[in-house]
Write an enzyme that holds these catalytic residues in place. Structure first.
Site, PDB file in Angstrom:
ATOM      1  N   GLY A 271       6.787  60.638  44.539  1.00 22.31           N
ATOM      2  CA  GLY A 271       7.398  60.859  43.233  1.00 22.31           C
ATOM      3  C   GLY A 271       7.568  59.539  42.496  1.00 22.31           C
ATOM      4  N   GLY A 272       8.785  58.995  42.525  1.00 25.48           N
ATOM      5  CA  GLY A 272       9.142  57.806  41.747  1.00 25.48           C
ATOM      6  C   GLY A 272       8.154  56.650  41.856  1.00 25.48           C
TER       7      GLY A 272
ATOM      8  CB  SER B 178      12.601  58.128  49.618  1.00 27.10           C
ATOM      9  OG  SER B 178      13.612  58.745  48.828  1.00 27.10           O
TER      10      SER B 178
ATOM     11  N   GLY C  27      13.981  61.511  46.114  1.00 27.55           N
ATOM     12  CA  GLY C  27      14.656  60.771  45.050  1.00 27.55           C
ATOM     13  C   GLY C  27      15.960  60.135  45.491  1.00 27.55           C
TER      14      GLY C  27
ATOM     15  CD  GLU D   4      12.213  67.433  41.951  1.00 27.11           C
ATOM     16  OE1 GLU D   4      11.313  67.413  41.098  1.00 27.11           O
ATOM     17  OE2 GLU D   4      12.482  66.441  42.674  1.00 27.11           O
TER      18      GLU D   4
ATOM     19  CG  HIS E  64       8.355  69.814  44.031  1.00 25.10           C
ATOM     20  ND1 HIS E  64       9.663  69.482  43.786  1.00 25.10           N
ATOM     21  CD2 HIS E  64       7.758  68.690  44.506  1.00 25.10           C
ATOM     22  CE1 HIS E  64       9.847  68.198  44.094  1.00 25.10           C
ATOM     23  NE2 HIS E  64       8.703  67.703  44.537  1.00 25.10           N
TER      24      HIS E  64
ATOM     25  CG  ASN F 272       5.560  65.715  41.523  1.00 20.41           C
ATOM     26  OD1 ASN F 272       5.367  65.891  40.322  1.00 20.41           O
ATOM     27  ND2 ASN F 272       6.455  66.403  42.210  1.00 20.41           N
ATOM     28  CD1 TRP F 273       2.888  60.321  38.374  1.00 22.49           C
ATOM     29  CD2 TRP F 273       1.606  60.780  36.591  1.00 22.49           C
ATOM     30  NE1 TRP F 273       1.802  59.474  38.401  1.00 22.49           N
ATOM     31  CE2 TRP F 273       0.994  59.729  37.314  1.00 22.49           C
ATOM     32  CE3 TRP F 273       0.972  61.229  35.421  1.00 22.49           C
ATOM     33  CZ2 TRP F 273      -0.200  59.129  36.914  1.00 22.49           C
ATOM     34  CZ3 TRP F 273      -0.225  60.636  35.016  1.00 22.49           C
ATOM     35  CH2 TRP F 273      -0.797  59.594  35.750  1.00 22.49           C
ATOM     36  CE  LYS F 274       9.506  64.422  41.990  1.00 25.33           C
ATOM     37  NZ  LYS F 274      10.674  64.295  42.841  1.00 25.33           N
TER      38      LYS F 274
ATOM     39  CD  GLU G 165       7.488  66.673  48.287  1.00 28.18           C
ATOM     40  OE1 GLU G 165       7.051  65.562  48.010  1.00 28.18           O
ATOM     41  OE2 GLU G 165       7.913  67.473  47.427  1.00 28.18           O
TER      42      GLU G 165
HETATM   43  P1  13P Z   1      10.406  60.720  45.465  1.00 30.05           P
HETATM   44  O1  13P Z   1       9.191  59.991  46.039  1.00 30.05           O
HETATM   45  O2  13P Z   1      10.843  60.196  44.156  1.00 30.05           O
HETATM   46  O3  13P Z   1      11.488  60.830  46.496  1.00 30.05           O
HETATM   47  O4  13P Z   1       9.914  62.230  45.184  1.00 30.05           O
HETATM   48  C1  13P Z   1       9.230  62.934  46.163  1.00 30.05           C
HETATM   49  C2  13P Z   1       8.687  64.191  45.591  1.00 30.05           C
HETATM   50  O5  13P Z   1       9.431  65.088  45.239  1.00 30.05           O
HETATM   51  C3  13P Z   1       7.230  64.300  45.427  1.00 30.05           C
HETATM   52  O6  13P Z   1       6.846  65.592  45.108  1.00 30.05           O
END
Ligand code: 13P
Length: 255
Positions: free
Chosen positions: A236-237, A215, A176, A101, A99, A15-17, A170
């Site tokens: 994510g990251g 994470s 994050g 967020e 998600h 997920n590149w956000k 999640e």
């Molecule tokens: P991180 O891997 O940066 O914690 O993010 C997870 C995420 O929200 C994937 O959708």
């Protein structure tokens, strides 16, 4: 398109956000070359909408591309939104819905998530429905209650359909933050979700991949993906750098 099977496929998704420009997406995909072959995981990335087309046109055929969110309406005066038909027209095959967020920063409710899930299914985008508890909810012993409430809202529109979908567990406190759920935490939550899906969907529940997210890094991915009932990861990251994302994809077990 990720293909349904009788056991859940292992899926590794990035997920590149709100990162990765169209040029960045092309550059990433040029450098992204995980180990492929029989039994290797299905792989997907979710770029920001502005970079979707660049990702679609540069992606190898084995890589699924999806949006991070969709609106439940097919078209209309909804400034800033992207519909399932528009996502499909740009070449997406998948979408994230719900998600954390979106839920916590943009106020999405369970019923919004249900409507988005229904829209994805109706138009033929494969939804990955995201669920997860906050730290306060975990401390209050409410993990199952919260994730089942979130799942139930989405299952209402999935129960009568034969369509493919994925789940992502999640925990909000692990996103994050560098705090990862233990493999046991992930297994416990995933089994709760699987059990409820079996009640609602019967044998079909055993084909649904449940991904863990929060994470996930190259160093913990193998252990998480080896845990019972964990059918892959949503990253994510660590999915922003092709080298680190290749290491995570390559850490997936053969299935
Ligand atoms: P991180 O891997 O940066 O914690 O993010 C997870 C995420 O929200 C994937 O959708």
């Amino acid at each position: 398109m990720l293909v349904p099977r009788s056991v859940p496929a292992v899926v590794v998704a990035g997920n590149w956000k709100m990162h990765v420009s169209p040029d960045d997406a092309r550059e990433f995909l040029d450098a992204f070359s995980p180990r492929r072959g029989p039994g290797r995981p299905q792989v997907a990335v979710f770029p920001p909408a502005i970079s979707l087309l660049a990702a679609v046109t540069s992606a190898p055929s084995w890589l699924a591309i999806g949006t991070q969110n969709i609106h439940w309406e097919a078209r209309g005066a909804f400034t800033g939104e992207v519909s399932a038909p528009l996502a499909l027209a740009a070449g997406a095959t998948h979408t994230l819905v719900g998600h954390s967020e979106r839920r916590h920063l943009f106020g999405e409710t369970d019923s919004d998530v249900a409507r988005k899930t229904a829209a994805a299914v109706h138009h033929g985008l494969v939804p990955t429905v995201c669920v997860g508890e906050t730290l306060a909810e975990r401390h209050a012993g409410r993990v199952s209650e919260v994730i089942l409430r979130q799942l139930d809202a989405a299952l209402e529109c999935l129960a009568g359909q034969e369509t493919q979908f994925l789940l992502a567990y999640e925990p909000v406190w692990a996103i994050g933050t560098g705090e990862t759920a233990t493999p046991q935490d992930a297994t416990e939550a995933h089994s709760v979700l699987r059990h409820r899906m079996r009640e609602q969907l019967g044998d079909r529940a055993d084909q649904v991949s449940i991904l863990y997210g929060g994470s996930v890094k190259p160093d913990n991915a193998a252990e998480l993906m080896a845990a019972d009932d964990v059918d892959g990861v949503l990253v994510g990251g660590a999915s922003l750098d092709p080298v680190s994302f290749v290491r995570i994809v390559d850490a997936a077990p053969d299935r």
